[in-house]
Design a protein around this motif. Sequence first.
Motif, PDB file in Angstrom:
ATOM      1  N   VAL A  95       0.745  -1.098  -0.085  1.00 35.23           N
ATOM      2  CA  VAL A  95       0.103   0.005  -0.117  1.00 35.23           C
ATOM      3  C   VAL A  95       0.910   1.249   0.103  1.00 35.23           C
ATOM      4  CG1 VAL A  95      -1.766   1.123   1.422  1.00 35.23           C
ATOM      5  CG2 VAL A  95      -1.719  -1.162   1.367  1.00 35.23           C
ATOM      6  N   ARG A  96       1.434   2.005  -0.997  1.00 32.37           N
ATOM      7  CA  ARG A  96       2.047   2.555  -1.265  1.00 32.37           C
ATOM      8  C   ARG A  96       1.650   4.177  -0.649  1.00 32.37           C
ATOM      9  NH1 ARG A  96       3.208   2.602  -8.029  1.00 32.37           N
ATOM     10  NH2 ARG A  96       4.078   0.287  -7.799  1.00 32.37           N
ATOM     11  N   ALA A  97       0.427   4.478  -0.668  1.00 29.81           N
ATOM     12  CA  ALA A  97       0.087   5.863  -0.012  1.00 29.81           C
ATOM     13  C   ALA A  97      -1.297   5.941   0.574  1.00 29.81           C
ATOM     14  CB  ALA A  97       0.557   7.027  -1.092  1.00 29.81           C
ATOM     15  N   LEU A  98      -1.578   6.647   1.426  1.00 25.78           N
ATOM     16  CA  LEU A  98      -2.756   7.015   1.817  1.00 25.78           C
ATOM     17  C   LEU A  98      -3.026   8.249   2.416  1.00 25.78           C
ATOM     18  CD1 LEU A  98      -3.550   4.016   4.765  1.00 25.78           C
ATOM     19  CD2 LEU A  98      -5.288   4.666   3.024  1.00 25.78           C
ATOM     20  N   TRP A  99      -4.169   8.761   1.823  1.00 28.12           N
ATOM     21  CA  TRP A  99      -4.624  10.238   2.127  1.00 28.12           C
ATOM     22  C   TRP A  99      -5.983  10.205   2.514  1.00 28.12           C
ATOM     23  CZ3 TRP A  99      -1.988   8.617  -2.254  1.00 28.12           C
ATOM     24  CH2 TRP A  99      -0.674   9.497  -2.512  1.00 28.12           C
ATOM     25  N   PRO A 100      -6.281  10.146   3.953  1.00 26.22           N
ATOM     26  CA  PRO A 100      -7.575   9.809   4.225  1.00 26.22           C
ATOM     27  C   PRO A 100      -8.378  11.270   4.197  1.00 26.22           C
ATOM     28  CG  PRO A 100      -6.075   9.820   6.218  1.00 26.22           C
ATOM     29  CD  PRO A 100      -5.384   9.894   4.996  1.00 26.22           C
ATOM     30  N   GLU A 101      -7.836  12.376   4.281  1.00 26.68           N
ATOM     31  CA  GLU A 101      -8.456  13.729   3.937  1.00 26.68           C
ATOM     32  C   GLU A 101      -8.842  13.787   2.704  1.00 26.68           C
ATOM     33  OE1 GLU A 101      -4.163  14.207   2.978  1.00 26.68           O
ATOM     34  OE2 GLU A 101      -5.293  13.002   4.533  1.00 26.68           O
ATOM     35  N   GLU A 102      -8.459  12.999   1.770  1.00 31.48           N
ATOM     36  CA  GLU A 102      -8.641  12.817   0.180  1.00 31.48           C
ATOM     37  C   GLU A 102      -9.717  11.945   0.042  1.00 31.48           C
ATOM     38  OE1 GLU A 102      -5.555  13.181  -2.433  1.00 31.48           O
ATOM     39  OE2 GLU A 102      -4.704  14.909  -1.402  1.00 31.48           O
ATOM     40  N   ASN A 103      -9.656  10.910   1.017  1.00 28.03           N
ATOM     41  CA  ASN A 103     -10.395   9.573   0.522  1.00 28.03           C
ATOM     42  C   ASN A 103      -9.915   8.859  -0.547  1.00 28.03           C
ATOM     43  OD1 ASN A 103     -12.328   9.643   2.663  1.00 28.03           O
ATOM     44  ND2 ASN A 103     -13.349  11.232   1.461  1.00 28.03           N
ATOM     45  N   VAL A 104      -8.223   8.871  -0.290  1.00 27.59           N
ATOM     46  CA  VAL A 104      -7.704   8.064  -1.617  1.00 27.59           C
ATOM     47  C   VAL A 104      -6.702   7.117  -0.917  1.00 27.59           C
ATOM     48  CG1 VAL A 104      -6.059   8.516  -3.571  1.00 27.59           C
ATOM     49  CG2 VAL A 104      -7.993   9.945  -3.222  1.00 27.59           C
ATOM     50  N   LEU A 105      -6.432   6.009  -1.648  1.00 27.08           N
ATOM     51  CA  LEU A 105      -5.461   5.043  -1.108  1.00 27.08           C
ATOM     52  C   LEU A 105      -4.639   4.498  -2.738  1.00 27.08           C
ATOM     53  CD1 LEU A 105      -5.739   2.097   1.118  1.00 27.08           C
ATOM     54  CD2 LEU A 105      -5.173   1.557  -1.275  1.00 27.08           C
ATOM     55  N   ILE A 106      -3.397   4.410  -2.529  1.00 25.25           N
ATOM     56  CA  ILE A 106      -2.577   3.716  -3.611  1.00 25.25           C
ATOM     57  C   ILE A 106      -2.327   2.531  -3.085  1.00 25.25           C
ATOM     58  CG2 ILE A 106      -0.851   3.748  -5.231  1.00 25.25           C
ATOM     59  CD1 ILE A 106      -1.193   7.038  -5.308  1.00 25.25           C
ATOM     60  N   ALA A 107      -2.523   1.105  -3.930  1.00 26.41           N
ATOM     61  CA  ALA A 107      -2.284   0.232  -3.794  1.00 26.41           C
ATOM     62  C   ALA A 107      -1.793  -0.598  -4.992  1.00 26.41           C
ATOM     63  CB  ALA A 107      -3.401  -0.610  -3.119  1.00 26.41           C
ATOM     64  N   GLU A 108      -0.674  -1.542  -4.549  1.00 26.16           N
ATOM     65  CA  GLU A 108      -0.320  -2.292  -5.956  1.00 26.16           C
ATOM     66  C   GLU A 108      -1.169  -3.338  -6.162  1.00 26.16           C
ATOM     67  OE1 GLU A 108       4.709  -1.415  -5.521  1.00 26.16           O
ATOM     68  OE2 GLU A 108       3.940  -3.438  -4.660  1.00 26.16           O
ATOM     69  N   ALA A 109      -1.011  -3.920  -7.402  1.00 29.35           N
ATOM     70  CA  ALA A 109      -1.895  -4.830  -8.005  1.00 29.35           C
ATOM     71  C   ALA A 109      -2.048  -6.127  -7.070  1.00 29.35           C
ATOM     72  CB  ALA A 109      -1.603  -5.036  -9.369  1.00 29.35           C
ATOM     73  N   GLY A 110      -0.958  -6.568  -6.398  1.00 23.38           N
ATOM     74  CA  GLY A 110      -1.213  -7.829  -5.733  1.00 23.38           C
ATOM     75  C   GLY A 110      -1.630  -7.618  -4.493  1.00 23.38           C
ATOM     76  N   VAL A 111      -2.123  -6.692  -4.019  1.00 23.33           N
ATOM     77  CA  VAL A 111      -2.671  -6.432  -2.683  1.00 23.33           C
ATOM     78  C   VAL A 111      -4.139  -7.086  -2.597  1.00 23.33           C
ATOM     79  CG1 VAL A 111      -3.442  -5.136  -0.764  1.00 23.33           C
ATOM     80  CG2 VAL A 111      -1.490  -4.524  -1.998  1.00 23.33           C
ATOM     81  N   THR A 112      -4.646  -8.081  -1.686  1.00 26.22           N
ATOM     82  CA  THR A 112      -5.828  -8.510  -1.686  1.00 26.22           C
ATOM     83  C   THR A 112      -6.851  -7.492  -1.563  1.00 26.22           C
ATOM     84  OG1 THR A 112      -5.881  -9.056   0.598  1.00 26.22           O
ATOM     85  CG2 THR A 112      -4.898 -10.787  -0.909  1.00 26.22           C
ATOM     86  N   LEU A 113      -8.181  -7.634  -1.786  1.00 26.55           N
ATOM     87  CA  LEU A 113      -9.272  -6.854  -1.659  1.00 26.55           C
ATOM     88  C   LEU A 113      -9.444  -6.782  -0.177  1.00 26.55           C
ATOM     89  CD1 LEU A 113     -11.730  -5.306  -2.425  1.00 26.55           C
ATOM     90  CD2 LEU A 113     -12.897  -7.335  -2.642  1.00 26.55           C
ATOM     91  N   ALA A 114      -9.170  -7.637   0.539  1.00 27.03           N
ATOM     92  CA  ALA A 114      -9.203  -7.633   2.242  1.00 27.03           C
ATOM     93  C   ALA A 114      -8.107  -6.867   2.697  1.00 27.03           C
ATOM     94  CB  ALA A 114      -9.226  -8.997   2.745  1.00 27.03           C
ATOM     95  N   GLY A 115      -6.978  -6.814   1.973  1.00 20.95           N
ATOM     96  CA  GLY A 115      -5.933  -5.816   2.513  1.00 20.95           C
ATOM     97  C   GLY A 115      -6.067  -4.454   2.285  1.00 20.95           C
ATOM     98  N   VAL A 116      -6.834  -4.228   0.954  1.00 22.32           N
ATOM     99  CA  VAL A 116      -7.101  -2.704   0.789  1.00 22.32           C
ATOM    100  C   VAL A 116      -8.171  -2.212   1.852  1.00 22.32           C
ATOM    101  CG1 VAL A 116      -8.335  -1.153  -0.802  1.00 22.32           C
ATOM    102  CG2 VAL A 116      -6.610  -2.950  -1.645  1.00 22.32           C
ATOM    103  N   ARG A 117      -9.129  -3.178   2.104  1.00 23.97           N
ATOM    104  CA  ARG A 117     -10.295  -2.719   3.109  1.00 23.97           C
ATOM    105  C   ARG A 117      -9.532  -2.587   4.294  1.00 23.97           C
ATOM    106  NH1 ARG A 117     -15.492  -3.820   1.639  1.00 23.97           N
ATOM    107  NH2 ARG A 117     -16.114  -4.327   3.711  1.00 23.97           N
ATOM    108  N   GLN A 118      -8.799  -3.451   4.679  1.00 24.11           N
ATOM    109  CA  GLN A 118      -8.096  -3.218   6.167  1.00 24.11           C
ATOM    110  C   GLN A 118      -7.436  -2.051   6.228  1.00 24.11           C
ATOM    111  OE1 GLN A 118      -6.094  -6.904   6.521  1.00 24.11           O
ATOM    112  NE2 GLN A 118      -8.046  -8.310   6.756  1.00 24.11           N
ATOM    113  N   ALA A 119      -6.599  -1.716   5.023  1.00 25.10           N
ATOM    114  CA  ALA A 119      -5.815  -0.411   5.203  1.00 25.10           C
ATOM    115  C   ALA A 119      -6.597   0.898   5.450  1.00 25.10           C
ATOM    116  CB  ALA A 119      -4.720  -0.539   3.927  1.00 25.10           C
ATOM    117  N   ALA A 120      -7.756   0.841   4.531  1.00 25.96           N
ATOM    118  CA  ALA A 120      -8.771   1.819   4.598  1.00 25.96           C
ATOM    119  C   ALA A 120      -9.147   2.006   5.917  1.00 25.96           C
ATOM    120  CB  ALA A 120      -9.978   1.536   3.547  1.00 25.96           C
ATOM    121  N   GLU A 121      -9.794   0.801   6.766  1.00 24.60           N
ATOM    122  CA  GLU A 121     -10.081   1.043   7.887  1.00 24.60           C
ATOM    123  C   GLU A 121      -9.309   1.391   9.019  1.00 24.60           C
ATOM    124  OE1 GLU A 121     -11.492  -3.145   8.429  1.00 24.60           O
ATOM    125  OE2 GLU A 121     -13.193  -2.835   6.997  1.00 24.60           O
ATOM    126  N   GLY A 122      -8.016   1.060   8.626  1.00 22.43           N
ATOM    127  CA  GLY A 122      -6.991   1.672   9.780  1.00 22.43           C
ATOM    128  C   GLY A 122      -6.854   3.266   9.852  1.00 22.43           C
TER     129      GLY A 122
END
Length: 468
Positions: A95-122
């Motif tokens: 997960v390369r970057a997170l901008w919660p104030e922008e509601n944006v996350l950058i993830a590489e293609a191999g991150v699982t959907l669950a992994g993306v969701r967990q990063a956002a929830e964090g």
Amino acid sequence: MLEAADGRLAARLPEGVLRPVQERYLDEPRGRYHGQAGLVAAPRSVEEVAAVVRACAEARVGIVPRGGGTGLVGGQVMETGPAPLVLSLERMVAVRALWPEENVLIAEAGVTLAGVRQAAEGVGRVFPLSLASQGTAAIGGCLSTNAGGVTALRHGTARALCLGIEAVLPDGSILRDLKRLRKDNTGYDLRDLLIGAEGSLGIITAASLRLIVPPAGVGTAMLQVPDPAAALSLLALAEGHLAGGVTSFELISGQGLAFLSEVMPELRQPLPRAQWSVLLEVGLPEGLDPADALEGLLVEAMERGLVLDGVIAQSGAQAADFWTLRESLPEANRKIGAIASHDISLPLSEIAGFIRDAGAALAAQGDMRVHCFGHLGDGNLHYNLFPAAGRKREDYDGERARLSATVHEMVVTRGGSFSAEHGIGRLKVGELARWGDPVRLATMRAIKAALDPLGIMNPGAVLAAGRD
């Protein structure tokens, strides 16, 4: 050819990128296809992906991209033709970057959907794409197939949740377009071109993803309805009461509940005798009580005869039980063993008539069981055929193609699609050639020829090999 690619790759790539061919790179969930591969590459960066693609282009070797391997139309496996290179994104998991104030996350293609969701929830946000296979499905694959899932009614498919992408094109060049913009009118939208292309135009290596602020309150209910027409009227009523607040609206049939009782008797069913029921989830802002909103909806729906019975979840655990029941339906299907499975979509006003008429048409063609369920709110149904009790799926091998043709013709005639959220892959190449608009198909082939003149990107997926 493959030996030439092997030599070039070995010289250009760090140790560990090239891997032995193992069964896990050659299978797919339904067991209809078994792939082949001469090499497997598991790069760790977009530059390594580009090096792999350039070497394959020089050697004229086909590339089959692979994410989590959960696709249901054979796009991740290649059975025939010269042995390809399987390009796995399994090590591109940052997960390369997170901008919660922008509601944006950058993830590489191999991150699982669950992994993306967990990063956002964090960081107090939600990535709303939700699939039963989220623990395995990779975000690159979700974008490459434009995955749908249970929240598309409110939040759209994967395409609607992607702001920008990074991708490697068939010549090995890198498209660096990881923008975080909601508005960007600067010419052709290459992001949308590559999303849903199933790796046939390039390999998505990372994406800028749109997040949302979670609703203050969530409510969930299971409601028994008289029939699909009543379910659609209930959907309209719910959207009228809770404008913008309906997150999911799932149709469940009595046949599905019977399958669960047969192969997963431990699951608790709140409405075990319902011939048709709906799983409804709402998400509301602060100041609105989801339980009160669902109670009011239930009362009015019962007064109108749209609901016969219902249970509103009284806790998060009970809501989770409702969703476990819904998400267990595909597993129950696998245990029973389908004759043929259909991922279809229809205009909402055509759904009730299709279910009625398709059931009658199939009954006239033989003895079988129909399990119809799915994302009614966005018009996407999983319309699956199963052997009659006491018979085996092998008994219907000679009838499978005819039965699927019947279903798809009835769908297309009503203005629907024979592939709602699973894609074309290799399973539905013939259907696309048969039912696709000729001008649209010609344009798709022109795009394929322009971007991938050597035809090395996922050969035979989406468009028939030799015609692309």
